[in-house]
Design a protein around this motif. Sequence first.
Motif, PDB file in Angstrom:
ATOM      1  N   GLY A 160       0.813  -1.204   0.000  1.00  0.00           N
ATOM      2  CA  GLY A 160       0.000   0.000   0.000  1.00  0.00           C
ATOM      3  C   GLY A 160       0.849   1.257   0.000  1.00  0.00           C
ATOM      4  O   GLY A 160       2.069   1.205   0.156  1.00  0.00           O
ATOM      5  N   GLY A 161       0.189   2.388  -0.193  1.00  0.00           N
ATOM      6  CA  GLY A 161       0.904   3.656  -0.185  1.00  0.00           C
ATOM      7  C   GLY A 161       0.070   4.754  -0.782  1.00  0.00           C
ATOM      8  O   GLY A 161      -1.137   4.614  -0.976  1.00  0.00           O
ATOM      9  N   LEU A 162       0.735   5.856  -1.066  1.00  0.00           N
ATOM     10  CA  LEU A 162       0.105   7.035  -1.643  1.00  0.00           C
ATOM     11  C   LEU A 162       0.423   7.084  -3.133  1.00  0.00           C
ATOM     12  O   LEU A 162       1.592   6.973  -3.535  1.00  0.00           O
ATOM     13  N   VAL A 163      -0.618   7.277  -3.942  1.00  0.00           N
ATOM     14  CA  VAL A 163      -0.438   7.337  -5.386  1.00  0.00           C
ATOM     15  C   VAL A 163      -1.389   8.371  -5.959  1.00  0.00           C
ATOM     16  O   VAL A 163      -2.473   8.610  -5.384  1.00  0.00           O
ATOM     17  N   GLN A 164      -0.998   8.981  -7.059  1.00  0.00           N
ATOM     18  CA  GLN A 164      -1.885   9.942  -7.708  1.00  0.00           C
ATOM     19  C   GLN A 164      -2.947   9.215  -8.525  1.00  0.00           C
ATOM     20  O   GLN A 164      -2.753   8.076  -8.974  1.00  0.00           O
ATOM     21  N   ALA A 165      -4.052   9.882  -8.719  1.00  0.00           N
ATOM     22  CA  ALA A 165      -5.114   9.323  -9.559  1.00  0.00           C
ATOM     23  C   ALA A 165      -4.546   8.973 -10.940  1.00  0.00           C
ATOM     24  O   ALA A 165      -3.754   9.721 -11.510  1.00  0.00           O
ATOM     25  N   GLY A 166      -4.966   7.800 -11.418  1.00  0.00           N
ATOM     26  CA  GLY A 166      -4.452   7.304 -12.683  1.00  0.00           C
ATOM     27  C   GLY A 166      -3.249   6.399 -12.542  1.00  0.00           C
ATOM     28  O   GLY A 166      -2.856   5.727 -13.512  1.00  0.00           O
ATOM     29  N   GLY A 167      -2.675   6.362 -11.346  1.00  0.00           N
ATOM     30  CA  GLY A 167      -1.492   5.548 -11.112  1.00  0.00           C
ATOM     31  C   GLY A 167      -1.819   4.105 -10.795  1.00  0.00           C
ATOM     32  O   GLY A 167      -2.981   3.680 -10.846  1.00  0.00           O
ATOM     33  N   SER A 168      -0.773   3.362 -10.448  1.00  0.00           N
ATOM     34  CA  SER A 168      -0.906   1.929 -10.193  1.00  0.00           C
ATOM     35  C   SER A 168      -0.197   1.547  -8.897  1.00  0.00           C
ATOM     36  O   SER A 168       0.769   2.201  -8.486  1.00  0.00           O
ATOM     37  N   LEU A 169      -0.691   0.489  -8.297  1.00  0.00           N
ATOM     38  CA  LEU A 169      -0.044  -0.144  -7.150  1.00  0.00           C
ATOM     39  C   LEU A 169      -0.260  -1.646  -7.263  1.00  0.00           C
ATOM     40  O   LEU A 169      -1.276  -2.092  -7.829  1.00  0.00           O
ATOM     41  N   TRP A 207      -8.088 -13.432   8.270  1.00  0.00           N
ATOM     42  CA  TRP A 207      -7.949 -12.061   7.776  1.00  0.00           C
ATOM     43  C   TRP A 207      -6.560 -11.533   8.074  1.00  0.00           C
ATOM     44  O   TRP A 207      -5.974 -11.850   9.123  1.00  0.00           O
ATOM     45  N   GLY A 208      -6.062 -10.694   7.164  1.00  0.00           N
ATOM     46  CA  GLY A 208      -4.881  -9.915   7.471  1.00  0.00           C
ATOM     47  C   GLY A 208      -5.284  -8.625   8.164  1.00  0.00           C
ATOM     48  O   GLY A 208      -6.475  -8.350   8.353  1.00  0.00           O
ATOM     49  N   LYS A 209      -4.285  -7.827   8.521  1.00  0.00           N
ATOM     50  CA  LYS A 209      -4.555  -6.574   9.231  1.00  0.00           C
ATOM     51  C   LYS A 209      -4.788  -5.415   8.284  1.00  0.00           C
ATOM     52  O   LYS A 209      -5.276  -4.372   8.696  1.00  0.00           O
ATOM     53  N   GLY A 210      -4.425  -5.581   7.039  1.00  0.00           N
ATOM     54  CA  GLY A 210      -4.705  -4.568   6.046  1.00  0.00           C
ATOM     55  C   GLY A 210      -3.518  -3.689   5.702  1.00  0.00           C
ATOM     56  O   GLY A 210      -2.562  -3.567   6.472  1.00  0.00           O
ATOM     57  N   THR A 211      -3.617  -3.076   4.527  1.00  0.00           N
ATOM     58  CA  THR A 211      -2.615  -2.107   4.078  1.00  0.00           C
ATOM     59  C   THR A 211      -3.365  -0.922   3.477  1.00  0.00           C
ATOM     60  O   THR A 211      -4.349  -1.093   2.755  1.00  0.00           O
ATOM     61  N   LEU A 212      -2.915   0.285   3.799  1.00  0.00           N
ATOM     62  CA  LEU A 212      -3.618   1.492   3.409  1.00  0.00           C
ATOM     63  C   LEU A 212      -3.208   1.932   2.008  1.00  0.00           C
ATOM     64  O   LEU A 212      -2.024   2.057   1.702  1.00  0.00           O
ATOM     65  N   VAL A 213      -4.226   2.186   1.196  1.00  0.00           N
ATOM     66  CA  VAL A 213      -4.039   2.751  -0.138  1.00  0.00           C
ATOM     67  C   VAL A 213      -4.709   4.112  -0.167  1.00  0.00           C
ATOM     68  O   VAL A 213      -5.905   4.226   0.153  1.00  0.00           O
ATOM     69  N   THR A 214      -3.945   5.134  -0.525  1.00  0.00           N
ATOM     70  CA  THR A 214      -4.473   6.487  -0.615  1.00  0.00           C
ATOM     71  C   THR A 214      -4.237   6.993  -2.025  1.00  0.00           C
ATOM     72  O   THR A 214      -3.099   7.015  -2.497  1.00  0.00           O
ATOM     73  N   VAL A 215      -5.321   7.396  -2.675  1.00  0.00           N
ATOM     74  CA  VAL A 215      -5.235   7.900  -4.042  1.00  0.00           C
ATOM     75  C   VAL A 215      -5.582   9.384  -4.019  1.00  0.00           C
ATOM     76  O   VAL A 215      -6.704   9.760  -3.655  1.00  0.00           O
ATOM     77  N   SER A 216      -4.641  10.209  -4.405  1.00  0.00           N
ATOM     78  CA  SER A 216      -4.857  11.659  -4.388  1.00  0.00           C
ATOM     79  C   SER A 216      -5.365  12.130  -5.750  1.00  0.00           C
ATOM     80  O   SER A 216      -5.025  11.580  -6.789  1.00  0.00           O
TER      81      SER A 216
END
Length: 122
Positions: free
Chosen positions: A9-18, A112-121
């Motif tokens: 997970g992480g921070l990505v701009q709109a239109g990007g990929s992870l 279940w896992g604990k999760g990973t945060l995805v933030t799309v700006s």
Amino acid sequence: QVQLVESGGGLVQAGGSLRLSCAHSGNTFSNYAMQWFRQAPGKEREFVAAISWSGTYYANSVRGRFTISRDNAKNTVYLQMNSLKPEDTAVYLCAARRSGDYTSQSSGMDYWGKGTLVTVSS
């Protein structure tokens, strides 16, 4: 007891990929159906994608943009996310179902896992 650990997970701009990864600690990984869910702040947990013996399945909101896959040799399931949108922002959780068959219901998961945060700006 199976442990699931998400990463990517992480921070990505709109239109990007992870690409998210989920490592499964058990020795019978190939028998499990694996799912990705997500939960945005203040919202219900929702199904994203699944991979089982019968195939792959996607929520309508991600179909054509996200791809779920697995590497049984590495005990890992992946979620490739392309063309990301701000509304994809959420904690993404990996889940495992022992029976190996498909369901989109979170109540049907065994681990279940604990999760990973995805933030799309925007």
